[in-house]
Design an enzyme around this catalytic site. Structure first.
Site: not given
Lengths: 75, 391
Positions: B109, B347-350
């Site tokens: 992101n 979601l690991h910012c992705a």
């Protein structure tokens, strides 16, 4: 140190120049740039009169641009 | 690793190195301590020796990074607080209204959000090259998409979710052919995978200091090749051209207004020098051995679902997995509470990367090995995952 005062565009270049000159065994003094010369950068380099031309050659060869050169008479 | 917590020793297995590396080499702490007690000045501001020594720390950090990445112009490395800020400087500072940008489905992101913002507010066209279910970017689609004129290509070198690498030399060649500057997010690779800006044709590179470069948090930076001039996001005092009320165009000054994080950068310099001394190839070989041991063991555990490429040459030591249909958050909590193993879940910012892997919106459990992990720790993680999978 009496000699010539060299100014540069920013501190990054001053450090680069100082290291190149010291690496070539030139004597160098780092001083705050006098107000009547420039506000380009906080620091300038002073080299001895007799080593001044060699200093310019070393810096030119390394592509480190010197902004201005001034006589420097303060001990 | 043993740590003292609440007065008693506890065993910690830190496998969250993709979020931030831990522990750091002793030299990093020493360098920061040295700045605090022996330097302390404000770089580029005052004329005294402590100010000058602080400036030298910034200078030496740039030089060390330039050596690591084969950069000829260290003054074109500017420091930011992290890779996200560096990516924002590049994207917001280079793209103009209505221009077209190409990126990949594996982006974080940190890239997607500034791009979507420009799409919404500036009419920037965003074309996303898809990736397969292993997280590998479709290179044929990349070549096709680059046939149309674009102002910028933004590529994540290695996915923070699947660990999958992009062939940077290959993409760099496509970008050069298309005449498109390539911005690379090297958050997951700087320090653990060889990067050469020249041979890979990297025009712009955003890095973080606190992952495999082993520096402290709050450090990172941006390299921009000569000829590209993003406008600065932040303007202000630089210690240079002080008579002017306009931002100087000089590098690095143009992008370094305000007092920088010198104590952090002193640590980063030590981290980068540590990496240079160890050698990126030997760090990669160590992480490869840990990955192979983990991957082989994990494949034997019934119920474990592994994501990302099988081959070490296609990836870094960041592994996503799920345990059957279990909530990743619960698996992560059990690893921490019952086994002292630290991982990251979710979601690991992705989100776009998870859509490619087919793990959206559930997310995954992410295990990320680092330089200081050992094969014993790999075995502990495997035993814990096996026990959790057994139920």
């Amino acid at each position: 140190m009496v000699g010539r005062l060299l100014t540069f565009v920013n501190t990054h270049r001053v450090i680069k120049a100082e290291r190149l000159l010291r690496g070539s065994n030139l004597e160098v003094e780092v001083i705050p740039t006098p107000k009547d010369i420039s506000s380009e950068c906080g620091m300038s380099l002073v080299v001895k009169e007799g080593e001044f031309q060699r200093a310019l050659d070393i810096l030119a060869e390394a592509g480190v641009e010197v902004v201005s050169v001034h006589e420097w008479k303060r001990e | 690793m043993f740590m003292s917590g609440n007065g008693s020793e506890e065993r910690i297995v830190y496998l969250d190195n993709a979020a931030t590396s831990f522990p750091k080499p002793l030299c990093v702490w020493r360098a920061m301590e040295h700045y605090f007690f022996k330097v302390g000045g404000n770089p580029g501001r005052s004329g005294h020796r402590l100010s000058y020594r602080a400036s030298e720390i910034l200078f030496d950090t740039r030089e060390a990074l330039a050596r690591l990445f084969n950069i000829d112009t260290p003054e074109r490395i500017v420091f930011t607080k992290n890779a996200t800020e560096a990516i924002n400087v590049a994207i917001l500072g280079l793209l103009k209204p209505g221009e077209r940008v190409v990126t990949t489905a594996m982006e974080h992101n940190a890239v997607m959000r500034p791009l979507r913002y420009l799409e919404k507010t500036q009419g920037v066209r965003v074309d996303v090259v898809p990736a397969d279910s292993r997280g590998m970017v479709d290179m044929e689609a990349m070549a096709r998409v680059l046939e149309e004129k674009a102002a910028l290509l933004v590529v994540n070198h290695a996915s923070n979710v699947a660990g999958s690498l992009v062939d940077l030399a290959g993409v760099g060649a496509l970008a050069r052919e298309a005449g498109v500057p390539m911005l690379v997010d090297v958050a997951q690779t700087a320090g653990c995978f060889p990067i050469d800006v020249k041979s890979m044709n990297i025009s712009i590179m955003a890095f973080t200091g606190h992952k495999s470069l082993l520096g402290p948090q709050g450090t990172g930076g941006l390299y921009v090749a000569p000829g590209l001039e993003p406008y600065p996001l932040i303007r202000g005092g630089t210690g240079s051209k002080s008579e002017l009320e306009e931002q100087p165009a000089l590098w690095p000054d143009a992008h370094e207004s305000g007092t920088p994080n010198v104590v952090g950068l002193a640590g980063l310099r030590a981290g980068v020098e540590f990496v240079l001394e160890e050698g990126v190839d030997s760090i990669r070989a160590h992480e490869g051995r840990l990955f192979e041991r983990f991957w082989q063991g994990a494949r034997e555990i019934p119920g474990l679902i592994l994501y990302g490429p099988d081959e070490w040459k296609e990836r870094v030591a960041v592994v996503s997995l799920n345990v059957g249909g279990e909530d990743p958050a619960w698996v992560g909590h059990r690893l921490d509470r019952d086994y002292g193993i630290m991982v990251r879940v979710g979601l690991h910012c992705a989100p776009s990367a998870h859509k490619s892997l087919g793990t959206f919106p559930r997310g995954t459990v992410r295990v990320a090995f680092g330089l200081f992990n050992t094969s014993d720790e790999v075995d502990m993680a495997l035993e814990a995952l096996e026990a959790i999978a057994r139920g």
